[in-house]
Design an enzyme around this catalytic site. Structure first.
Site, PDB file in Angstrom:
ATOM      1  CB  CYS A  79      -1.045  -0.239   1.098  1.00 37.31           C
ATOM      2  SG  CYS A  79      -2.129   1.206   1.048  1.00 37.31           S
ATOM      3  CG  HIS A 202      -4.002  -3.841   2.396  1.00 41.50           C
ATOM      4  ND1 HIS A 202      -2.945  -3.262   3.491  1.00 41.50           N
ATOM      5  CD2 HIS A 202      -4.285  -2.703   2.048  1.00 41.50           C
ATOM      6  CE1 HIS A 202      -2.997  -1.959   3.641  1.00 41.50           C
ATOM      7  NE2 HIS A 202      -3.789  -1.392   2.715  1.00 41.50           N
ATOM      8  CD  GLU A 204      -1.715  -6.464   4.929  1.00 49.33           C
ATOM      9  OE1 GLU A 204      -1.386  -6.810   3.851  1.00 49.33           O
ATOM     10  OE2 GLU A 204      -1.886  -5.209   5.391  1.00 49.33           O
ATOM     11  CG  ASP A 256     -25.527  -5.337  16.676  1.00 51.74           C
ATOM     12  OD1 ASP A 256     -24.664  -4.929  15.860  1.00 51.74           O
ATOM     13  OD2 ASP A 256     -26.493  -5.146  16.509  1.00 51.74           O
ATOM     14  CG  ASP A 446     -27.127   3.958  15.232  1.00 49.93           C
ATOM     15  OD1 ASP A 446     -27.115   3.067  14.689  1.00 49.93           O
ATOM     16  OD2 ASP A 446     -26.167   4.315  16.134  1.00 49.93           O
TER      17      ASP A 446
HETATM   18  O1  1PR Z   1     -22.236   5.550  19.603  1.00 47.36           O
HETATM   19  O2  1PR Z   1     -20.007   5.424  18.781  1.00 47.36           O
HETATM   20  O3  1PR Z   1     -20.594   4.285  20.606  1.00 47.36           O
HETATM   21  O4  1PR Z   1     -21.448   3.538  18.582  1.00 47.36           O
HETATM   22  C1  1PR Z   1     -22.504   2.607  18.981  1.00 47.36           C
HETATM   23  C2  1PR Z   1     -22.556   1.308  17.866  1.00 47.36           C
HETATM   24  O5  1PR Z   1     -23.336   0.409  18.408  1.00 47.36           O
HETATM   25  C3  1PR Z   1     -23.378   2.162  16.767  1.00 47.36           C
HETATM   26  O6  1PR Z   1     -22.498   1.856  15.656  1.00 47.36           O
HETATM   27  C4  1PR Z   1     -24.657   1.900  16.613  1.00 47.36           C
HETATM   28  O7  1PR Z   1     -25.307   1.485  15.806  1.00 47.36           O
HETATM   29  C5  1PR Z   1     -24.554   0.492  17.720  1.00 47.36           C
HETATM   30  N1  1PR Z   1     -25.784   0.079  18.275  1.00 47.36           N
HETATM   31  C6  1PR Z   1     -25.954   0.656  19.581  1.00 47.36           C
HETATM   32  N2  1PR Z   1     -27.353  -0.096  19.928  1.00 47.36           N
HETATM   33  C7  1PR Z   1     -27.521  -0.989  19.436  1.00 47.36           C
HETATM   34  C8  1PR Z   1     -28.666  -2.103  19.279  1.00 47.36           C
HETATM   35  O8  1PR Z   1     -28.912  -2.694  18.542  1.00 47.36           O
HETATM   36  N3  1PR Z   1     -29.487  -1.839  20.504  1.00 47.36           N
HETATM   37  N4  1PR Z   1     -26.618  -1.794  17.253  1.00 47.36           N
HETATM   38  C9  1PR Z   1     -26.600  -1.058  18.101  1.00 47.36           C
HETATM   39  C10 1PR Z   1     -26.832  -1.289  15.906  1.00 47.36           C
HETATM   40  C11 1PR Z   1     -27.580  -2.257  13.839  1.00 47.36           C
HETATM   41  C12 1PR Z   1     -26.698  -3.098  12.976  1.00 47.36           C
HETATM   42  C13 1PR Z   1     -27.172  -4.296  12.664  1.00 47.36           C
HETATM   43  C14 1PR Z   1     -28.077  -4.200  11.531  1.00 47.36           C
HETATM   44  C15 1PR Z   1     -28.316  -5.254  10.720  1.00 47.36           C
HETATM   45  N5  1PR Z   1     -27.154  -2.522  15.175  1.00 47.36           N
HETATM   46  O9  1PR Z   1     -25.490  -3.129  13.409  1.00 47.36           O
HETATM   47  O10 1PR Z   1     -26.157  -5.183  12.898  1.00 47.36           O
HETATM   48  O11 1PR Z   1     -29.344  -3.315  11.735  1.00 47.36           O
HETATM   49  O12 1PR Z   1     -28.946  -6.092  11.496  1.00 47.36           O
HETATM   50  P1  1PR Z   1     -30.206  -6.969  10.559  1.00 47.36           P
HETATM   51  O13 1PR Z   1     -29.508  -7.836   9.330  1.00 47.36           O
HETATM   52  O14 1PR Z   1     -30.456  -8.115  11.483  1.00 47.36           O
HETATM   53  O15 1PR Z   1     -31.319  -6.420  10.214  1.00 47.36           O
HETATM   54  P2  1PR Z   1     -20.934   4.749  19.441  1.00 47.36           P
END
Ligand code: 1PR
Length: 603
Positions: A79, A202, A204, A256, A446
């Site tokens: 890179c 990359h 790796e 998550d 979000d």
């Molecule tokens: O604010 O910088 O500390 O970051 C927190 C991170 O955690 C953010 O990226 C936020 O999106 C994520 N987050 C916080 N709470 C939740 C929760 O679910 N209660 N998850 C959460 C967000 C969304 C996606 C999920 C997709 C696909 N989750 O990550 O994986 O919606 O899901 P699906 O295919 O099942 O529909 P910060």
């Protein structure tokens, strides 16, 4: 002895991990004298050209490096480690390069003769062998670990860069080993001459194909004879773009992660961000150790983070994202389990890893301030390739608008055009982007729909974000805009998604991870209107997320809408993969059957 040159700019752990995985030993260059002790040397440049060259010079590495290369001993650059070989780069014209390869590195254009494309190029592309030795057919390329030019299936390699060496026959015919096309731009994706070998991509992070390439270079004794090299095609043919580039659509598996009620780190998955079971625990379970006190609904547990991530890597995921979803509760650096989790994952998984959650300026319980960059440094050292910023990005964009107002640029102005005076250089996005390059900074959105009543007008500031339901869909007749939230959807803010997208691009983010609280865990498919709105608002790549329920949903989101020539580059899913409703391979087989370019390589 093999030496690795780490000048302290970024994540070199993944390279160290892949070398270990292949069974080779190495030492780090600690001092300029170490460079001459090396029998083989790898320079895995990470970050920006200017900071890499400055750092090489300030640490006294630049001259010994040139002498090492001139000595004829094997050198491999990766890179920025390849770009530094050139005479200079448009990324920082004040810094000369090492001048080993002629020519200057330029920037990708977001608009070329094939239409609009995202910059940086982020993803898996092919590398066409253009040079060989006249006495060995394709043998030379094969010795470097590339498949022969006439191989049935192309290998794909992971690229992430905004700057490139556009192929220039007058300068690069001697040097170009492979070229790659992005949009209509043909650039040099690896160089080789005598003892010097370097790749723009990359290895790796390029799964099996990349490990093969590293193995080939590490296993070889000495260098290949430099004589009798020839181009396989005429320089004009190499420079002429094909009708399409080779960039694939990326499938991202997302985990998550949070502690469950027993304190174990688990992968969870909710609906509209509610990750607890629908039902309260049964009465007869109440006494069991796993049932929380007070009849609280339990956190859904879909598996162990590293086990699941490894499964997705082996099944062919192009990237893996870990989101620490309760990070807002504490300081990320106190969250040692997340760091250990990442270290373990990075030692087994050789595709890009993103980590999000808690990347922000914070203060330790003992009062020590921790800038976001320091938190990111720890994650990069642990093996992350990108960090994802959520809540903090929203606050940063709110402040950006405030400063823009003070600088005479009103709410109406497009942040992409905000003057430099509106930037402080101090936000997490700016500091991390400066240190590691824009491509290392993802912003996780979000958003939630805000529906408008009959006759209600969208607030003036959010006009560009107004959407109407598509005829025939369940949204027909409805109108709404997309409001950003922070703290995992727990708090609404007065910023819309378009403002956020343009604001974070202006601050230096390299990619958008576009979730939807309305679609999360719904299995209804991606919110295409949301995805299109953001894709059209920015030049950086967008990952569509939330709602995937079938393989068809991926081909839907990758199919350009009427009147458009392109669509998003990547789509992310969580629930369907965790619950095994559909495997990554099934998604990829479906996409291949629909004619999409896909990296089809389970490990
Ligand atoms: O604010 O910088 O500390 O970051 C927190 C991170 O955690 C953010 O990226 C936020 O999106 C994520 N987050 C916080 N709470 C939740 C929760 O679910 N209660 N998850 C959460 C967000 C969304 C996606 C999920 C997709 C696909 N989750 O990550 O994986 O919606 O899901 P699906 O295919 O099942 O529909 P910060």
């Amino acid at each position: 002895m093999l030496y690795l040159l780490d000048y302290g700019a970024g994540n070199v752990r993944s390279l160290a991990n892949s070398i270990n995985k292949l069974g080779f030993e190495f030492k780090w260059v600690q001092h300029p004298d170490d460079i001459q002790k090396a029998d083989k040397l790898i320079f895995p440049g990470v970050g920006a050209f200017g900071s890499a060259m400055t750092s090489l010079r300030n640490n006294g590495f630049a001259e010994p490096l040139k002498q090492y290369i001139a000595s004829g001993k094997p050198y491999m650059g990766i890179c920025v480690g390849m770009q530094c070989l050139f005479e200079g780069s448009a990324e920082d014209p004040s810094q000369p390069g090492l001048g080993v390869v002629p020519g200057v590195i330029g920037k990708f254009s977001a608009n070329d003769s094939m239409g609009r494309k995202s910059v940086p190029q982020m993803g898996w592309n092919t590398a066409e062998v253009v040079k060989t030795r006249s006495d060995g057919g394709d043998e030379d390329a094969v010795k470097y670990g590339f498949p022969p030019r006439d191989a049935k299936d192309s290998s794909h390699y992971y690229f992430v860069h905004s700057f490139r060496a556009g192929f220039d026959a007058s300068k690069h015919s001697d040097w170009a080993l492979t070229t790659t096309q992005y949009g209509s731009e043909v650039f040099v994706s690896s160089v080789q001459k005598g003892n010097v070998f370097a790749t723009q991509f990359h290895p790796e992070k390029s799964g099996r194909a990349g490990l093969e390439l590293l193995r080939a270079w590490l296993s070889r004794d000495g260098t290949l004879a430099p004589a009798k090299e020839r181009l396989l095609l005429s320089p004009e043919d190499i420079a002429r773009p094909a009708a399409q580039d080779g960039l694939t659509k990326r499938i991202v598996a997302c985990l998550d992660v949070r502690s469950n009620d027993d304190g174990d780190l688990v992968v969870t998955k909710g609906e509209s961000y509610d990750v607890r079971e629908k039902e309260e625990p049964q009465q007869d379970n109440a006494a069991s150790s796993s049932a929380p006190q007070g009849g609280k609904r339990q956190v859904r547990n879909l598996g162990k983070p590293v086990d699941l991530a490894l499964r997705y890597y082996l099944e062919g995921a192009d990237e893996i994202t870990f989101l620490n979803i309760t990070s807002f509760r504490s300081c990320a650096l106190q969250d040692q389990p997340m760091l250990s989790l990442l270290e373990l994952a990075a030692s087994k998984i050789f595709v890009p890893l993103t980590i999000g959650g808690g990347i922000k300026d914070s203060v330790d319980p003992d009062g020590t301030p921790r800038p976001a960059k320091e938190v990111a440094d720890a994650y990069f050292r642990a093996g992350a390739d990108k960090v994802s910023i959520g809540s903090e990005a929203v606050y940063a964009v709110e402040e950006l608008y405030q400063r823009a107002k003070e600088n005479g640029q009103g709410d109406e102005a497009n942040p992409l055009n905000f003057k430099d005076a509106c930037l402080t250089g101090k936000t997490g996005i700016e500091t991390i982007s400066k240190g590691y390059g824009a491509q290392a900074v993802v912003v996780s959105f979000d958003p939630r729909r805000v529906y408008l009543q009959d006759g209600e007008e969208v607030p003036e500031a959010h006009r560009t974000c107004l959407v109407e339901g598509v005829k025939g869909s369940e949204d027909e007749g409805k109108r709404w805009w997309y409001r950003c939230t922070v703290k995992g959807g727990r708090e609404d803010r007065d910023v819309d998604v378009v403002q956020l997208a343009r604001g974070v691009q202006r601050l230096g983010a390299g990619e958008v991870l576009l979730n939807s609280i309305d679609r999360d865990g719904s299995n209804k498919g991606f919110d295409r209107q949301l995805v299109e709105l953001i894709r059209r608002s920015v030049d950086i790549p967008v990952i569509a997320s939330s709602g995937a329920g079938t393989a068809q949903h991926f081909s839907d989101v990758f199919t350009p809408l009427e009147g458009e020539t392109s669509s998003v580059e990547a789509a992310l899913a969580a629930g369907i993969f965790h619950r095994k409703e559909c495997t990554i391979q099934e998604v990829k087989d479906h996409l291949l059957s629909k004619g999409f370019k896909i990296r089809s390589e389970a490990v």
